[in-house]
Design an enzyme around this catalytic site. Sequence first.
Site, PDB file in Angstrom:
ATOM      1  N   CYS A   1     -38.395 -83.148 -22.067  1.00  0.00           N
ATOM      2  CA  CYS A   1     -38.247 -83.312 -20.618  1.00  0.00           C
ATOM      3  C   CYS A   1     -38.843 -84.647 -20.185  1.00  0.00           C
ATOM      4  O   CYS A   1     -39.966 -84.975 -20.566  1.00  0.00           O
ATOM      5  CB  CYS A   1     -38.973 -82.161 -19.932  1.00  0.00           C
ATOM      6  SG  CYS A   1     -39.059 -82.260 -18.146  1.00  0.00           S
TER       7      CYS A   1
ATOM      8  N   ALA B   1      -3.644 -62.961 -25.307  1.00  0.00           N
ATOM      9  CA  ALA B   1      -3.962 -62.958 -23.878  1.00  0.00           C
ATOM     10  C   ALA B   1      -2.887 -63.648 -23.041  1.00  0.00           C
ATOM     11  O   ALA B   1      -2.431 -63.111 -22.033  1.00  0.00           O
ATOM     12  CB  ALA B   1      -5.316 -63.632 -23.659  1.00  0.00           C
TER      13      ALA B   1
ATOM     14  N   ASP C   1     -17.650 -71.663 -22.556  1.00  0.00           N
ATOM     15  CA  ASP C   1     -16.835 -72.869 -22.756  1.00  0.00           C
ATOM     16  C   ASP C   1     -16.351 -73.528 -21.469  1.00  0.00           C
ATOM     17  O   ASP C   1     -15.669 -74.544 -21.512  1.00  0.00           O
ATOM     18  CB  ASP C   1     -15.639 -72.533 -23.659  1.00  0.00           C
ATOM     19  CG  ASP C   1     -14.847 -71.326 -23.158  1.00  0.00           C
ATOM     20  OD1 ASP C   1     -14.802 -71.115 -21.922  1.00  0.00           O
ATOM     21  OD2 ASP C   1     -14.282 -70.597 -23.991  1.00  0.00           O
TER      22      ASP C   1
ATOM     23  N   THR D   1      -9.502 -68.367 -27.921  1.00  0.00           N
ATOM     24  CA  THR D   1      -9.042 -68.747 -29.269  1.00  0.00           C
ATOM     25  C   THR D   1      -7.753 -69.564 -29.173  1.00  0.00           C
ATOM     26  O   THR D   1      -7.529 -70.459 -29.979  1.00  0.00           O
ATOM     27  CB  THR D   1      -8.821 -67.518 -30.176  1.00  0.00           C
ATOM     28  OG1 THR D   1      -8.062 -66.546 -29.460  1.00  0.00           O
ATOM     29  CG2 THR D   1     -10.124 -66.898 -30.607  1.00  0.00           C
TER      30      THR D   1
ATOM     31  N   SER E   1     -13.952 -57.637 -27.776  1.00  0.00           N
ATOM     32  CA  SER E   1     -13.958 -56.439 -28.620  1.00  0.00           C
ATOM     33  C   SER E   1     -14.935 -55.401 -28.088  1.00  0.00           C
ATOM     34  O   SER E   1     -15.056 -54.318 -28.645  1.00  0.00           O
ATOM     35  CB  SER E   1     -14.341 -56.807 -30.050  1.00  0.00           C
ATOM     36  OG  SER E   1     -13.504 -57.833 -30.494  1.00  0.00           O
TER      37      SER E   1
ATOM     38  N   HIS F   1     -23.226 -65.023 -20.325  1.00  0.00           N
ATOM     39  CA  HIS F   1     -23.887 -65.579 -21.503  1.00  0.00           C
ATOM     40  C   HIS F   1     -24.247 -67.056 -21.303  1.00  0.00           C
ATOM     41  O   HIS F   1     -24.394 -67.803 -22.257  1.00  0.00           O
ATOM     42  CB  HIS F   1     -23.005 -65.398 -22.750  1.00  0.00           C
ATOM     43  CG  HIS F   1     -22.959 -63.970 -23.227  1.00  0.00           C
ATOM     44  ND1 HIS F   1     -21.973 -63.476 -24.038  1.00  0.00           N
ATOM     45  CD2 HIS F   1     -23.793 -62.932 -23.005  1.00  0.00           C
ATOM     46  CE1 HIS F   1     -22.195 -62.185 -24.282  1.00  0.00           C
ATOM     47  NE2 HIS F   1     -23.289 -61.828 -23.663  1.00  0.00           N
TER      48      HIS F   1
END
Length: 247
Positions: free
Chosen positions: A155, A234, A107, A30, A196, A122
């Site tokens: 593709c 952080a 990211d 963030t 969290s 992820h």
Amino acid sequence: MDSKNLFKKAAELIKSSQKTMVLTGAGISTESGIPDFRSPGTGLWENMDPTEVLSTKVLFNSPEEFYRVGFKILSSMRNAEPNEAHYILSEMEKEGIIAGVITQNIDNLHQKAGSKKVYEVHGNTREGSCLRCGEKVSFELLEEKVAKEEIPPRCDRCGGMLRPDVVLFGDPMPHAFDLALKEVQESDLLIVIGSSLVVAPVNFLPGMVDGLIIINATETPYDYKADVVIREKASYALRNIWNLIKS
Ligand SMILES: [Zn+2]
């Protein structure tokens, strides 16, 4: 305990640990301007629910919508730059203080900051693949095709639909998660930063180690188990802890 003592306790735990792994979530990014898209109601995409549109259900049933709406969220993350927290973790790895980073983020900011061992549980926004033949493509190619209105992008080898290699809602966990699990099992300390701990199955990881440090702006379901809970940003928390470790 005030923050100063918490930093001290965290630094001591890290110094005396045999193997420390780090788990990061949206909260570490963030400060790089990336909103937390897995937590609805963060206000940045007010007109839609990212957890709805970034799903396999939408990708398979309404690929148009996926590429016109959800894909933009993924694409928007790619211009962000790492912040101090990412750089400190990269330095900690270089100095042998931590063994690696497990991240829920897509990211690419840990790699941009120089971290070498990163488990992206992820997925990522560097690559995509063909749903039919498995061909790997660059994320840039997906962006180019979408920009040229080739929606959904196809593709070049077999004509199958291409998808980003991000773990969408409804996707199984990637192999990186099994590797991350093993790393945590071998560790005696886990530092959770900016998560969290509500997204399964990543939130099982803190239950698998003896030592636990949590740095998160809000409460987590594992606070009761943690040796140290720090409710600070952080970068601020890591800067203080890192200075104590180095001194
Ligand atoms: Zn293909």
